[in-house]
Design a protein around this motif. Structure first.
Motif, PDB file in Angstrom:
ATOM      1  N   THR A  89       0.746  -1.050   0.065  1.00 29.99           N
ATOM      2  CA  THR A  89      -0.092  -0.250  -0.008  1.00 29.99           C
ATOM      3  C   THR A  89       0.810   1.470  -0.090  1.00 29.99           C
ATOM      4  O   THR A  89       0.264   2.449  -0.127  1.00 29.99           O
ATOM      5  CB  THR A  89      -1.077   0.060   1.264  1.00 29.99           C
ATOM      6  N   SER A  90       2.179   1.098   0.020  1.00 25.62           N
ATOM      7  CA  SER A  90       2.903   2.337   0.152  1.00 25.62           C
ATOM      8  C   SER A  90       3.096   3.013  -1.220  1.00 25.62           C
ATOM      9  O   SER A  90       3.041   2.447  -2.379  1.00 25.62           O
ATOM     10  CB  SER A  90       4.382   1.966   0.533  1.00 25.62           C
ATOM     11  N   LYS A  91       3.019   4.213  -1.208  1.00 22.20           N
ATOM     12  CA  LYS A  91       3.041   4.938  -2.559  1.00 22.20           C
ATOM     13  C   LYS A  91       4.332   5.373  -3.067  1.00 22.20           C
ATOM     14  O   LYS A  91       4.741   4.884  -4.136  1.00 22.20           O
ATOM     15  CB  LYS A  91       2.640   6.516  -2.221  1.00 22.20           C
ATOM     16  N   ASP A  92       5.441   5.863  -2.099  1.00 28.66           N
ATOM     17  CA  ASP A  92       6.648   6.039  -2.749  1.00 28.66           C
ATOM     18  C   ASP A  92       7.690   5.460  -1.655  1.00 28.66           C
ATOM     19  O   ASP A  92       7.309   5.560  -0.482  1.00 28.66           O
ATOM     20  CB  ASP A  92       6.929   7.197  -3.110  1.00 28.66           C
ATOM     21  N   GLY A  93       8.792   4.773  -2.282  1.00 30.91           N
ATOM     22  CA  GLY A  93       9.615   4.172  -1.091  1.00 30.91           C
ATOM     23  C   GLY A  93      11.047   5.156  -1.278  1.00 30.91           C
ATOM     24  O   GLY A  93      11.146   6.352  -1.506  1.00 30.91           O
ATOM     25  N   VAL A  94      12.221   4.372  -0.760  1.00 29.05           N
ATOM     26  CA  VAL A  94      13.266   4.927  -0.573  1.00 29.05           C
ATOM     27  C   VAL A  94      14.232   5.064  -1.934  1.00 29.05           C
ATOM     28  O   VAL A  94      14.049   3.777  -2.758  1.00 29.05           O
ATOM     29  CB  VAL A  94      14.472   4.395   0.517  1.00 29.05           C
ATOM     30  N   ARG A  95      14.756   6.020  -2.556  1.00 27.36           N
ATOM     31  CA  ARG A  95      15.332   5.938  -3.756  1.00 27.36           C
ATOM     32  C   ARG A  95      16.809   5.334  -3.553  1.00 27.36           C
ATOM     33  O   ARG A  95      17.511   5.505  -2.419  1.00 27.36           O
ATOM     34  CB  ARG A  95      15.541   7.656  -4.135  1.00 27.36           C
ATOM     35  N   VAL A  96      17.004   4.476  -4.771  1.00 23.64           N
ATOM     36  CA  VAL A  96      18.472   4.078  -4.803  1.00 23.64           C
ATOM     37  C   VAL A  96      19.082   4.062  -6.281  1.00 23.64           C
ATOM     38  O   VAL A  96      18.183   4.666  -7.187  1.00 23.64           O
ATOM     39  CB  VAL A  96      18.199   2.392  -4.691  1.00 23.64           C
ATOM     40  N   ARG A  97      20.213   4.016  -6.281  1.00 25.05           N
ATOM     41  CA  ARG A  97      20.944   4.247  -7.680  1.00 25.05           C
ATOM     42  C   ARG A  97      21.895   2.917  -8.062  1.00 25.05           C
ATOM     43  O   ARG A  97      22.241   2.315  -7.002  1.00 25.05           O
ATOM     44  CB  ARG A  97      21.701   5.456  -7.710  1.00 25.05           C
ATOM     45  N   ARG A  98      22.150   2.697  -8.964  1.00 27.27           N
ATOM     46  CA  ARG A  98      22.882   1.508  -8.983  1.00 27.27           C
ATOM     47  C   ARG A  98      24.380   1.732  -8.899  1.00 27.27           C
ATOM     48  O   ARG A  98      24.879   2.852  -9.255  1.00 27.27           O
ATOM     49  CB  ARG A  98      22.963   1.146 -10.867  1.00 27.27           C
ATOM     50  N   PHE A  99      24.638   0.714  -8.267  1.00 27.47           N
ATOM     51  CA  PHE A  99      26.280   0.752  -7.776  1.00 27.47           C
ATOM     52  C   PHE A  99      26.590  -0.516  -7.546  1.00 27.47           C
ATOM     53  O   PHE A  99      25.941  -1.248  -6.460  1.00 27.47           O
ATOM     54  CB  PHE A  99      26.551   1.864  -6.792  1.00 27.47           C
TER      55      PHE A  99
END
Length: 622
Positions: free
Chosen positions: A94-104
């Motif tokens: 049910t969460s709308k947006d999560g924690v942002r991640v970047r490829r590494f």
């Protein structure tokens, strides 16, 4: 530990839980892990991909208040110089947006064609991590990364490692060849990882890449990169880069600060005033404050003028703002916060006349505590209700964060924010305090002082090496009183784990040690751990506590690593421990707030050569 893959569910048109941005979902973790395991700057492996958790610069806009509510803990916020805290967003369906991640890391290899290069050179389709030359074969992220003690992180310099004997002095260009990685299969060691290049240089293995000076010997310096911060420029860095395994715990260690909610801040009124503090501080008189409250809290009788005045007075008395921003000043502010908690734990806060909003209930046991007198333990306090807020202040790499030093901490954002990610824990615990007069007599022993002085010297050397400013290094907290209480808390947690059925990872210590404090709190470490329905409080009853102490000391008198353990002159990283190992007194990382350093069970039970060295020597002999 790898988080599970993203859970998918059928959505319908108009689903209110749809993300606001069309960003792919890569995985899910628990909220508590976003503080302790997968916080900002850490690496997360999801299936065959690897990501780094982005900074919090844009998080305030992307985290909705429904998924990431505000947490208030006034005392801790004042110490950390922020206005409030935020709970990381949930990873539920049910969460709308999560924690942002970047490829590494960005360097990958293909297990089919063995190509080793930057991920963009494989020309994968958007959102995928595959080798297009090998029928969409999934790529493998680099197993190795480079980090330094200032928190910088970068890809391993494979080209420089391979061409180390074939690089002209001062040359900056590349050979133009194609790197490849293969495994010889002869062993599982680094010698079996072979790097080659089509330019014809002799192939080399990864053996020796983890030596402390392996990269500096090749002239490789830290580039000062911060891939978790979007748009962050490279910083000048004088630290030596180190090769690490991508999944190593040395790649990311959280710097956590915590505080208990204690009166007068624990009855819920302070939380309602969270957004009004700046205005309330600017009002000069009680009459003006009362008028402001009438307008801000119309119809809410729970916020009285007397309660607000009490909070303002308490804030002035315990204001930590007088200390500077130096490492030593931060330690003083945090120690003042602990001293306030210690005084409240000693005084107590009875449940009578307390409402359901009260977050701190602390009472003495009903039974006679005289059974604890032979141990030199005073009357315990049963903390039947407590709330702790743990905030992620920063993180470190390569070196473990030291509780006494603020040096080499990597920031969570490119621009300082007025908030930090945090979580709140509600549980219970037992507060134990030693007899200070007996403790002082024991600590005055020449043998005891000399034993602890060696630990203190080693610890202060570590603090000097890791401090931001060598001229402003806080002193080590290692004293006979501190080491004794710390070790006693560890053996008591182990005793409860073995005798009372609590897993050691479900319990946590909180030490109160200086010239005016001599106690510790053992409490439930997480909200979903065992022992959160009165079981921990029951262990604080004098009869049960005496049995647990006797059992703990009997076990501490012998270790399966003896005689090596009890005779050790130094142990642990930097020699900051004496007689302490994982077979006797060390705890899971989540349970110890000092990273399993400054421990010595000989101060509890003595040594075969000098039994009188132990504070509890008489109880062990009996």
């Amino acid at each position: 530990m790898t988080p599970p893959p993203a859970r998918r569910r059928r959505r319908t048109d108009g689903d209110s839980a749809a993300p606001r941005l069309a960003l792919p979902r890569r995985g899910s973790v628990r909220r508590s892990q976003m503080i302790t395991t997968y916080g900002v700057g850490s690496l997360i492996a999801v299936d065959n991909e690897s990501f780094i958790v982005s900074g919090i610069d844009d998080a305030y806009r992307s985290w909705s208040l429904d998924d990431a509510p505000i947490i208030s803990e006034h005392r801790l916020a004042r110490v950390l110089r922020v206005s409030h805290f935020r709970l990381p967003p949930a990873s539920e369906d049910t969460s709308k947006d999560g924690v942002r991640v970047r490829r590494f890391p960005l360097w990958h290899s293909c297990p089919n064609c063995r190509a080793l290069q930057h991920v963009r050179d494989f020309n994968p389709p958007a959102g995928k991590n595959v080798c297009t030359d090998c029928d969409d074969e999934p790529l493998v992220p680099s197993r190795f990364v480079v980090a330094c003690e200032d928190g910088h992180l970068d890809d391993f310099p494979y080209w420089k490692w391979l061409h180390r004997k074939n690089r002209e002095e001062g040359a900056t260009g590349r050979c133009g060849g194609q790197l490849s990685m293969r495994f010889s299969g002869r062993s599982a060691s680094l010698r079996a990882v072979i790097i080659a290049c089509t330019c014809g240089v002799p192939e080399v293995s990864m053996e020796g890449a983890f030596r402390r000076s392996a990269l500096t010997d090749l002239g490789v310096r830290c580039e000062g990169r911060r891939p978790w911060l979007k748009g962050a420029p490279a910083e000048f860095c004088s630290q030596a880069p180190r090769t690490l395994q991508r999944g190593s715990s040395a790649v990311w260690q959280p710097v956590l600060k915590s505080a208990l909610s204690i009166p007068p801040w624990s009855d819920g009124v302070a939380d309602k005033l969270a957004v009004h503090w700046e205005r309330l501080r600017s009002l000069a008189s009680r009459e003006k404050i009362e008028i402001y409250l009438m307008g801000a809290f119309q119809g809410d009788d729970s916020v009285s003028i007397d309660a607000v005045m009490e909070l303002l007075e308490a804030e002035q008395e315990e204001d930590p703002g007088q200390e500077g921003d130096s490492d030593a000043g931060a330690v003083v502010r945090y120690q003042a916060l602990r001293r306030q908690e210690y005084e409240r734990l000693c005084t107590g806060n009875a449940s009578r006349d307390k409402g359901r909003e009260e977050q701190f209930i602390c009472e003495p046991p009903v039974s006679d505590p005289a059974v604890l007198d032979p141990f030199g333990v005073g009357r315990p306090m049963l903390v039947k209700r407590l709330r702790e807020v743990r905030a992620l202040k920063a993180f470190t790499r390569v070196a473990d964060p030291e509780t006494g030093s603020e040096g080499h901490e990597a920031p969570l954002s490119l621009i300082p924010t007025d908030w930090l990610p945090a979580l709140e824990v509600r549980g219970e615990g037992v507060f134990v305090r030693l007899d200070e007069s007996r403790l002082d007599d024991w600590a005055d022993s020449v043998e005891v002082a000399a034993r602890v002085e060696q630990m203190r010297t080693n610890h202060e050397r570590m603090l000097r090496e890791r401090a931001t400013d060598p001229a402003d290094v806080p002193s080590s907290p290692a004293t006979p009183r501190m080491v004794l209480l710390h070790t006693l808390a560890h053996v008591l947690i182990n005793a409860w784990s073995l005798d009372a059925g609590y897993p050691a990872s479900a319990l946590r210590e909180r030490l109160y040690t200086d010239a005016t404090m001599a106690g510790f709190l053992i409490y439930t470490a997480t909200s979903d751990s065992a022992g959160s329905l009165g079981g921990v409080v029951a262990q604080g009853e004098p009869d049960r506590l005496a049995e647990a102490l006797h059992s703990a000391l009997r076990r501490a008198a012998w270790c399966s690593a003896d005689p090596l353990c009890i005779e050790a002159r130094s142990s642990g990283v930097g020699g900051v421990n004496r007689s302490a190992c994982h077979a006797c007194v060390m705890l899971p990382e989540t349970s110890c707030e000092h990273n399993n350093i400054l421990l010595d069970r000989a101060l509890l039970v003595g040594t075969p050569e000098d039994p009188r060295l132990g504070f509890f020597a008489d109880m062990v002999a009996g």
